[in-house]
Design an enzyme around this catalytic site. Sequence first.
Site, mmCIF file in Angstrom:
data_model
loop_
_atom_site.group_PDB
_atom_site.id
_atom_site.type_symbol
_atom_site.label_atom_id
_atom_site.label_comp_id
_atom_site.label_asym_id
_atom_site.label_seq_id
_atom_site.Cartn_x
_atom_site.Cartn_y
_atom_site.Cartn_z
ATOM 1 N N ARG A 79 -7.564 7.738 -14.828
ATOM 2 C CA ARG A 79 -8.568 8.764 -14.586
ATOM 3 C C ARG A 79 -7.939 10.152 -14.474
ATOM 4 O O ARG A 79 -8.582 11.155 -14.719
ATOM 5 C CB ARG A 79 -9.241 8.455 -13.251
ATOM 6 C CG ARG A 79 -10.725 8.337 -13.340
ATOM 7 C CD ARG A 79 -11.312 8.024 -12.010
ATOM 8 N NE ARG A 79 -10.310 7.598 -11.032
ATOM 9 C CZ ARG A 79 -10.593 7.339 -9.762
ATOM 10 N NH1 ARG A 79 -11.807 7.467 -9.337
ATOM 11 N NH2 ARG A 79 -9.660 6.947 -8.916
ATOM 12 N N LEU A 81 -14.226 4.597 -14.884
ATOM 13 C CA LEU A 81 -14.800 3.249 -14.990
ATOM 14 C C LEU A 81 -16.316 3.253 -14.918
ATOM 15 O O LEU A 81 -16.968 2.344 -15.414
ATOM 16 C CB LEU A 81 -14.255 2.365 -13.863
ATOM 17 C CG LEU A 81 -12.786 1.963 -13.970
ATOM 18 C CD1 LEU A 81 -12.399 1.133 -12.773
ATOM 19 C CD2 LEU A 81 -12.554 1.195 -15.249
ATOM 20 N N GLU A 128 12.483 -11.073 3.099
ATOM 21 C CA GLU A 128 12.638 -9.690 2.633
ATOM 22 C C GLU A 128 13.166 -8.815 3.771
ATOM 23 O O GLU A 128 12.801 -9.026 4.929
ATOM 24 C CB GLU A 128 11.288 -9.129 2.183
ATOM 25 C CG GLU A 128 10.672 -9.864 1.025
ATOM 26 C CD GLU A 128 9.399 -9.181 0.567
ATOM 27 O OE1 GLU A 128 9.499 -8.270 -0.254
ATOM 28 O OE2 GLU A 128 8.318 -9.550 1.058
ATOM 29 N N ASP A 149 -0.407 -12.938 0.731
ATOM 30 C CA ASP A 149 0.462 -12.134 -0.130
ATOM 31 C C ASP A 149 1.580 -12.979 -0.762
ATOM 32 O O ASP A 149 1.968 -12.742 -1.896
ATOM 33 C CB ASP A 149 1.079 -10.994 0.701
ATOM 34 C CG ASP A 149 1.821 -9.969 -0.146
ATOM 35 O OD1 ASP A 149 1.288 -9.587 -1.209
ATOM 36 O OD2 ASP A 149 2.931 -9.553 0.247
ATOM 37 N N HIS A 185 3.287 -17.248 -4.506
ATOM 38 C CA HIS A 185 4.702 -17.452 -4.835
ATOM 39 C C HIS A 185 5.277 -18.733 -4.214
ATOM 40 O O HIS A 185 5.927 -19.528 -4.880
ATOM 41 C CB HIS A 185 5.555 -16.270 -4.368
ATOM 42 C CG HIS A 185 5.077 -14.937 -4.861
ATOM 43 N ND1 HIS A 185 4.551 -14.752 -6.112
ATOM 44 C CD2 HIS A 185 5.045 -13.721 -4.263
ATOM 45 C CE1 HIS A 185 4.225 -13.475 -6.271
ATOM 46 N NE2 HIS A 185 4.512 -12.834 -5.156
HETATM 47 C C1 BG6 Z 1 4.760 -9.324 -4.171
HETATM 48 C C2 BG6 Z 1 4.236 -9.049 -2.789
HETATM 49 O O1 BG6 Z 1 3.924 -10.228 -4.844
HETATM 50 O O2 BG6 Z 1 6.074 -9.867 -4.081
HETATM 51 C C3 BG6 Z 1 5.160 -8.116 -2.037
HETATM 52 O O3 BG6 Z 1 2.947 -8.483 -2.882
HETATM 53 C C4 BG6 Z 1 6.578 -8.652 -2.054
HETATM 54 O O4 BG6 Z 1 4.714 -7.926 -0.706
HETATM 55 C C5 BG6 Z 1 7.015 -9.011 -3.468
HETATM 56 O O5 BG6 Z 1 7.422 -7.659 -1.524
HETATM 57 C C6 BG6 Z 1 8.349 -9.719 -3.463
HETATM 58 O O6 BG6 Z 1 8.805 -9.875 -4.773
HETATM 59 P P1 BG6 Z 1 10.363 -9.878 -5.118
HETATM 60 O O7 BG6 Z 1 10.384 -10.104 -6.594
HETATM 61 O O8 BG6 Z 1 10.891 -8.544 -4.709
HETATM 62 O O9 BG6 Z 1 10.971 -10.993 -4.332
#
Ligand code: BG6
Length: 486
Positions: A47, A91, A212, A231, A236
């Site tokens: 946009r 949009l 992390e 998340d 994952h």
């Molecule tokens: C993302 C999450 O899907 O994966 C994030 O939304 C997270 O919060 C990230 O930090 C971690 O991915 P990677 O590849 O850095 O381990």
Amino acid sequence: MQTDSSFTFVLFGGTGDLSMRKILPALYEAHRAGMLADSGKIVGVARHEADRAGYIEWVNGHVKPYVSKDGLDEAVWERFLARIEYVKLDLSKAEDFVLLRDAVNKLSGTRVFYLATGPSLFVPICHALASVGLNENARIVLEKPLGYDLQSSNAINDAVGEIFAEEQIYRIDHYLGKEPVQNLLALRFGNALFEPLWRREWVESIQITIAEELGVEARGDFYDNTGALRDMVQNHLLQLLSIVAMEPPHSMDSDSVRDEKLRVLRALKPIDPRDIQRVAVRGQYHAGVIRGTAVPAYATEPGVKKDSTTETFVALKVEIENWRWAGVPFFLRTGKRLADRVAEIVVNFRPVPHSALGPTALRPGANRLVIRLQPNETIRLYCLAKQPGEGMNLASVHLDLAFDQFFRENQMEAYQRLLLDVINGRLALFVRRDEQEAAWRWVEPILNDWAAANKAPKPYAAGTWGPAAASAMLAQHGTCWLEEEN
Ligand code: BG6
């Protein structure tokens, strides 16, 4: 290898964070490596920028810093920019989609629409694309989070499914694009060695950790309405779990692999709400120190509510109800602001049934396989050996496979692999709707319980490994997290 087909890659959210940090850099790397057809075009859609010149300026200013950390070849970059077109689009304006259609119709090749936008825009964008006929012969890529719970994810999938067939839909879980995750498939299904041991008779427990050091960065607002379970776990971690636990697929075609993953997700033992305290730990970081730097508490991060009860840490005990895995606990864990950035899978094998060599051989984890996904991809097999010298004293030793010493070529970033797969029509590394539903269904009782209790998560200091309760959960099974050994 260059893609044989030409393509038109339309990027909604073209000036967003994800486009800037991941998608455009990944396309650039594919371009640099000669993997994109020369005629392939990228159409940024946003946009904010008025025209192509403005968009190119934005790409130069914002994307360039994220590409080719080992030096950028200006000529290659310029040729990349030449691939980029731009459409300014609001949009809410039907006529803007007509402009988009006209722009896209001038270009050739496979059409890809990548929705790097919030999930609330997925359905409106799909409808608008269909209204100008752009859904035909096209592929659509949906970024996570796809929904907030089972119901909202079903609502999105139903609506998108009315416009695009399942074979046209590419749901991204970037963990599936990571080289080491691919390697896990190679390790399991390319070697006969591990397969006989990969089952309840020989495996005592399995840990999967994605830790992390980073906090919520600039995403406090989003994260505070999401939390670690949605998340990281629903997608994952459960995807990693399904790859670790799946049966050997008949072939590597997309449905063979996804069928086997789905069987695992459907075999997850449902969580009894009365058990949640015992099998699930949720935490939230407080102020602390990471590698010598003081970091603030989650509740003081920008965008986060002061009295937030959102979890930044989750540890779970998961069981799989099938013949291969019955009774083997899988411990999953993820968190922000932990002591280290590491993603790894730890397979603890059972000790010998009787030790003629003293108690060391009876210790849990004497034989263990540690698959480190990041950083520094390695596979390490722990065994016992005799310590040199008098007597028969056993010590832990390990066989190491360090991938960067074997393979000199650069690893391909997850997004690069996944985007090439979309362009080339390979669905194996994308999440099928039924997998996604099974994962949401499994996490739902935990989400509901936590929402109903509305209790503060257990605190942990930033720079530690999360709340003590996560360790206590493993202790009940006579085991501990890998970093707690010794
Ligand atoms: C993302 C999450 O899907 O994966 C994030 O939304 C997270 O919060 C990230 O930090 C971690 O991915 P990677 O590849 O850095 O381990």
